[in-house]
Design a protein around this motif. Structure first.
Motif, PDB file in Angstrom:
ATOM      1  N   PHE A 116      -6.518   0.966  -3.195  1.00 29.48           N
ATOM      2  CA  PHE A 116      -6.919   0.477  -1.879  1.00 29.48           C
ATOM      3  C   PHE A 116      -5.812   0.718  -0.852  1.00 29.48           C
ATOM      4  N   GLY A 117      -4.592   0.312  -1.187  1.00 33.30           N
ATOM      5  CA  GLY A 117      -3.481   0.452  -0.254  1.00 33.30           C
ATOM      6  C   GLY A 117      -3.192   1.894   0.121  1.00 33.30           C
ATOM      7  N   GLU A 118      -3.272   2.771  -0.858  1.00 28.98           N
ATOM      8  CA  GLU A 118      -3.044   4.197  -0.619  1.00 28.98           C
ATOM      9  C   GLU A 118      -4.040   4.735   0.414  1.00 28.98           C
ATOM     10  N   ILE A 119      -5.289   4.371   0.258  1.00 29.26           N
ATOM     11  CA  ILE A 119      -6.331   4.834   1.178  1.00 29.26           C
ATOM     12  C   ILE A 119      -6.128   4.225   2.563  1.00 29.26           C
ATOM     13  N   ALA A 120      -5.830   2.930   2.617  1.00 25.92           N
ATOM     14  CA  ALA A 120      -5.640   2.247   3.901  1.00 25.92           C
ATOM     15  C   ALA A 120      -4.472   2.850   4.678  1.00 25.92           C
TER      16      ALA A 120
ATOM     17  N   LYS B  99       4.531  -3.127   0.892  1.00 27.52           N
ATOM     18  CA  LYS B  99       5.693  -3.807   0.302  1.00 27.52           C
ATOM     19  C   LYS B  99       5.592  -5.314   0.503  1.00 27.52           C
ATOM     20  N   SER B 100       5.129  -5.718   1.662  1.00 25.45           N
ATOM     21  CA  SER B 100       4.953  -7.145   1.948  1.00 25.45           C
ATOM     22  C   SER B 100       3.938  -7.761   0.990  1.00 25.45           C
ATOM     23  N   TYR B 101       2.842  -7.059   0.736  1.00 23.02           N
ATOM     24  CA  TYR B 101       1.829  -7.550  -0.198  1.00 23.02           C
ATOM     25  C   TYR B 101       2.411  -7.670  -1.613  1.00 23.02           C
ATOM     26  N   LYS B 102       3.196  -6.686  -2.021  1.00 24.14           N
ATOM     27  CA  LYS B 102       3.810  -6.734  -3.356  1.00 24.14           C
ATOM     28  C   LYS B 102       4.758  -7.924  -3.488  1.00 24.14           C
ATOM     29  N   ARG B 103       5.526  -8.204  -2.421  1.00 23.28           N
ATOM     30  CA  ARG B 103       6.407  -9.371  -2.438  1.00 23.28           C
ATOM     31  C   ARG B 103       5.592 -10.657  -2.540  1.00 23.28           C
ATOM     32  N   TYR B 104       4.504 -10.714  -1.786  1.00 19.95           N
ATOM     33  CA  TYR B 104       3.608 -11.872  -1.815  1.00 19.95           C
ATOM     34  C   TYR B 104       3.084 -12.092  -3.242  1.00 19.95           C
ATOM     35  N   CYS B 105       2.660 -11.015  -3.881  1.00 22.00           N
ATOM     36  CA  CYS B 105       2.131 -11.126  -5.250  1.00 22.00           C
ATOM     37  C   CYS B 105       3.203 -11.596  -6.215  1.00 22.00           C
ATOM     38  N   ALA B 106       4.410 -11.074  -6.058  1.00 22.79           N
ATOM     39  CA  ALA B 106       5.509 -11.464  -6.946  1.00 22.79           C
ATOM     40  C   ALA B 106       5.827 -12.949  -6.784  1.00 22.79           C
ATOM     41  N   GLU B 107       5.796 -13.436  -5.545  1.00 20.39           N
ATOM     42  CA  GLU B 107       6.050 -14.850  -5.302  1.00 20.39           C
ATOM     43  C   GLU B 107       4.952 -15.717  -5.896  1.00 20.39           C
TER      44      GLU B 107
ATOM     45  N   ARG C   5      -6.702 -10.536  -3.616  1.00 21.99           N
ATOM     46  CA  ARG C   5      -6.900  -9.087  -3.591  1.00 21.99           C
ATOM     47  C   ARG C   5      -6.318  -8.504  -2.306  1.00 21.99           C
ATOM     48  N   ILE C   6      -5.854  -7.274  -2.393  1.00 18.60           N
ATOM     49  CA  ILE C   6      -5.118  -6.655  -1.297  1.00 18.60           C
ATOM     50  C   ILE C   6      -5.937  -6.595  -0.002  1.00 18.60           C
ATOM     51  N   GLY C   7      -7.195  -6.242  -0.088  1.00 18.46           N
ATOM     52  CA  GLY C   7      -8.024  -6.178   1.118  1.00 18.46           C
ATOM     53  C   GLY C   7      -8.190  -7.543   1.760  1.00 18.46           C
ATOM     54  N   ASP C   8      -8.422  -8.553   0.942  1.00 18.39           N
ATOM     55  CA  ASP C   8      -8.562  -9.919   1.452  1.00 18.39           C
ATOM     56  C   ASP C   8      -7.271 -10.385   2.122  1.00 18.39           C
ATOM     57  N   TYR C   9      -6.145 -10.023   1.518  1.00 17.82           N
ATOM     58  CA  TYR C   9      -4.839 -10.391   2.061  1.00 17.82           C
ATOM     59  C   TYR C   9      -4.655  -9.818   3.468  1.00 17.82           C
TER      60      TYR C   9
ATOM     61  N   GLY D 102      -4.447   5.239   8.203  1.00 16.44           N
ATOM     62  CA  GLY D 102      -3.653   4.751   9.322  1.00 16.44           C
ATOM     63  C   GLY D 102      -3.924   3.304   9.691  1.00 16.44           C
ATOM     64  N   PHE D 103      -4.566   2.563   8.809  1.00 12.40           N
ATOM     65  CA  PHE D 103      -4.897   1.167   9.088  1.00 12.40           C
ATOM     66  C   PHE D 103      -3.698   0.248   8.891  1.00 12.40           C
ATOM     67  N   ILE D 104      -2.864   0.554   7.912  1.00 14.06           N
ATOM     68  CA  ILE D 104      -1.663  -0.231   7.618  1.00 14.06           C
ATOM     69  C   ILE D 104      -0.536   0.739   7.296  1.00 14.06           C
ATOM     70  N   GLY D 105       0.681   0.204   7.178  1.00  8.21           N
ATOM     71  CA  GLY D 105       1.831   1.035   6.853  1.00  8.21           C
ATOM     72  C   GLY D 105       2.399   0.709   5.491  1.00  8.21           C
ATOM     73  N   GLU D 106       3.350   1.520   5.070  1.00 11.48           N
ATOM     74  CA  GLU D 106       4.008   1.317   3.783  1.00 11.48           C
ATOM     75  C   GLU D 106       4.696  -0.052   3.725  1.00 11.48           C
ATOM     76  N   GLU D 107       5.251  -0.501   4.843  1.00 11.47           N
ATOM     77  CA  GLU D 107       5.912  -1.809   4.868  1.00 11.47           C
ATOM     78  C   GLU D 107       4.918  -2.932   4.581  1.00 11.47           C
TER      79      GLU D 107
END
Length: 63
Positions: free
Chosen positions: A35-39, A51-59, A4-8, A43-48
């Motif tokens: 979750f990502g939109e809110i984070a 994208k990194s999480y999406k790449r991780y999920c795809a892999e 899950r994105i938060g755990d990641y 200002g907790f994380i950025g758009e990059e």
């Protein structure tokens, strides 16, 4: 199963456990938001990071 994105982000120390809880509290009030939109909005994380999480999920899904 994909992490899950938060755990990641907590695992990578890009987000603290407390910040993840804050995001989840907002998400509970506004369940149609991701979750990502809110984070990012908080200002907790950025758009990059998203994208990194999406790449991780795809892999993970491809393995």
């Amino acid at each position: 199963m994909t992490e899950r994105i938060g755990d990641y982000f907590v695992r990578l120390e890009l987000l603290s456990f407390e910040q993840a809880e804050q995001v989840l509290a907002v998400q509970q009030e506004q369940p149609n938001r991701r979750f990502g939109e809110i984070a990012v909005e908080l200002g907790f994380i950025g758009e990059e990071d998203i994208k990194s999480y999406k790449r991780y999920c795809a892999e993970k899904d491809g393995s």
